[in-house]
Write a protein that holds these residues in place. Structure first.
Motif, PDB file in Angstrom:
ATOM      1  N   GLN A 101       1.057  -1.181  -0.376  1.00  0.00           N
ATOM      2  CA  GLN A 101      -0.098  -0.245   0.044  1.00  0.00           C
ATOM      3  C   GLN A 101       0.802   1.145  -0.279  1.00  0.00           C
ATOM      4  O   GLN A 101       0.327   2.093  -0.719  1.00  0.00           O
ATOM      5  CB  GLN A 101      -0.975  -0.135   1.028  1.00  0.00           C
ATOM      6  CG  GLN A 101      -1.716   1.275   1.463  1.00  0.00           C
ATOM      7  CD  GLN A 101      -2.329   1.033   2.618  1.00  0.00           C
ATOM      8  OE1 GLN A 101      -2.643   0.158   3.163  1.00  0.00           O
ATOM      9  NE2 GLN A 101      -2.919   2.068   2.623  1.00  0.00           N
ATOM     10  N   SER A 102       2.203   0.996   1.126  1.00  0.00           N
ATOM     11  CA  SER A 102       3.159   2.503   0.760  1.00  0.00           C
ATOM     12  C   SER A 102       4.265   2.400  -0.110  1.00  0.00           C
ATOM     13  O   SER A 102       4.631   3.269  -0.025  1.00  0.00           O
ATOM     14  CB  SER A 102       3.591   2.575   2.189  1.00  0.00           C
ATOM     15  OG  SER A 102       4.425   1.283   2.404  1.00  0.00           O
ATOM     16  N   GLY A 155       1.176   9.469  -6.592  1.00  0.00           N
ATOM     17  CA  GLY A 155       0.760   7.979  -6.610  1.00  0.00           C
ATOM     18  C   GLY A 155       0.486   7.031  -7.478  1.00  0.00           C
ATOM     19  O   GLY A 155       1.239   5.556  -6.951  1.00  0.00           O
ATOM     20  N   GLN A 159       3.031   3.540  -7.717  1.00  0.00           N
ATOM     21  CA  GLN A 159       2.480   2.666  -7.263  1.00  0.00           C
ATOM     22  C   GLN A 159       3.277   1.550  -9.108  1.00  0.00           C
ATOM     23  O   GLN A 159       3.248   0.513  -8.832  1.00  0.00           O
ATOM     24  CB  GLN A 159       1.172   1.927  -7.353  1.00  0.00           C
ATOM     25  CG  GLN A 159       0.330   0.874  -6.696  1.00  0.00           C
ATOM     26  CD  GLN A 159       1.371   0.348  -5.380  1.00  0.00           C
ATOM     27  OE1 GLN A 159       2.542  -0.013  -5.350  1.00  0.00           O
ATOM     28  NE2 GLN A 159       0.329   0.122  -4.501  1.00  0.00           N
ATOM     29  N   GLU A 178      -3.621  -4.405   0.420  1.00  0.00           N
ATOM     30  CA  GLU A 178      -3.979  -3.289  -0.345  1.00  0.00           C
ATOM     31  C   GLU A 178      -3.425  -2.075  -0.909  1.00  0.00           C
ATOM     32  O   GLU A 178      -3.278  -1.193  -1.069  1.00  0.00           O
ATOM     33  CB  GLU A 178      -3.914  -2.803   1.190  1.00  0.00           C
ATOM     34  CG  GLU A 178      -4.586  -3.626   1.930  1.00  0.00           C
ATOM     35  CD  GLU A 178      -6.228  -3.798   2.263  1.00  0.00           C
ATOM     36  OE1 GLU A 178      -6.934  -2.742   1.186  1.00  0.00           O
ATOM     37  OE2 GLU A 178      -7.106  -3.885   3.259  1.00  0.00           O
ATOM     38  N   SER A 182      -4.407   3.843  -0.964  1.00  0.00           N
ATOM     39  CA  SER A 182      -4.339   4.680  -1.258  1.00  0.00           C
ATOM     40  C   SER A 182      -4.187   5.306  -2.340  1.00  0.00           C
ATOM     41  O   SER A 182      -4.054   7.042  -2.265  1.00  0.00           O
ATOM     42  CB  SER A 182      -2.797   5.336  -0.351  1.00  0.00           C
ATOM     43  OG  SER A 182      -1.645   4.553  -1.136  1.00  0.00           O
ATOM     44  N   ASP A 184      -6.686   7.246  -5.306  1.00  0.00           N
ATOM     45  CA  ASP A 184      -8.177   8.105  -5.759  1.00  0.00           C
ATOM     46  C   ASP A 184      -8.047   6.574  -7.039  1.00  0.00           C
ATOM     47  O   ASP A 184      -7.816   5.817  -7.680  1.00  0.00           O
ATOM     48  CB  ASP A 184      -8.029   9.112  -6.104  1.00  0.00           C
ATOM     49  CG  ASP A 184      -7.148   9.440  -8.191  1.00  0.00           C
ATOM     50  OD1 ASP A 184      -7.498   8.215  -8.643  1.00  0.00           O
ATOM     51  OD2 ASP A 184      -5.996   9.793  -7.459  1.00  0.00           O
TER      52      ASP A 184
END
Length: 245
Positions: A101-102, A155, A159, A178, A182, A184
């Protein structure tokens, strides 16, 4: 054993009768209670369920981050649950990809260096690394950002770098935790389309823990967990056709 001998007839990852408990103070918490799961090459499987259902524990077992208290874990037909920590670490490094996720990118490295790093650790020659990294960035649409650092990216772009890094070793298995939480909606759609495309093109198995319905609709199978047990597995509903606008 630090490298797997691929058995094309076996699932990429299979867990059989796995149980795992954790201690919280004086309490024992059963995280998994006799779970069975097998994931094939080119298959994208979503693990869903409420917090505390066992998703992360199952993900950690498949990714060789943890070991079961009972039962077995096999990668490409080979038993790996009894390996020592060093052997598991080497298998993770050489044969598995991870998407978080991060993002977990190294902020002081360029996009190229972040994607190259797993190959560097594996001792791949420099010329081959350059070729493979350039191809990977082209596939995820980031060739023009190769010299940028992560803080210069959106972001969704970060990813994409993480996906390129996860796939650069041509792993048999990709573990994702996940990966869209983070992002949209528009960016998540792009990242998910890319993950599905690369999953099928590369022939890797993806095991993904998620609460995101956008993600589960793109997976080949949804596995639902509750209180450490699998309560059902199903094909996702048909993804609604999105407008080209």
């Amino acid at each position: 054993m630090t490298r797997l001998h691929r058995d094309a007839s076996a699932p990429v990852v299979a867990v059989r009768g796995v149980r795992k408990t954790y201690r919280l103070g004086a309490h024992t918490v059963p995280a998994l209670q006799g779970v069975d799961l097998a994931v094939l090459a080119g298959e994208m499987v979503a693990l869903t369920g409420p917090s505390g259902s066992g998703k992360s524990t199952l993900l950690n077992l498949c990714g060789l981050i943890d070991v079961p208290d009972a039962g077995e874990v096999r990668l490409q037909g080979q038993p790996v649950h009894l390996l020592d920590e060093t052997s598991r670490t080497l298998l993770r490094r050489d044969g598995l990809g991870f998407v978080f996720q991060s993002f977990n990118l190294v902020p002081v490295m360029t996009v190229t260096d972040n994607v190259d790093y797993p190959l560097f650790l594996a001792g791949v020659p420099a010329a081959e690394r350059r070729r493979r990294v350039a191809e990977a960035l082209e596939r995820v649409g980031l060739a023009e950002h190769a010299a940028h650092r992560p803080d210069a990216l959106s972001g969704g772009q970060r990813q994409r770098v993480a996906i390129a890094r996860a796939l650069i070793k041509r792993p048999a298995l990709v573990i994702a935790d996940e990966p869209t939480a983070s992002l949209d909606s528009h960016t998540a759609d792009q990242v998910l389309d890319l993950m599905r495309e690369r999953c099928h093109a590369e022939g890797a198995a993806f095991v993904i823990a998620t609460h995101d319905d956008r993600l589960t609709r793109r997976c080949d199978r949804i596995v639902r967990l509750l209180d450490g047990e699998i309560t059902g597995a199903e094909q996702p509903a048909q993804e609604p056709q999105r407008s080209a606008a």
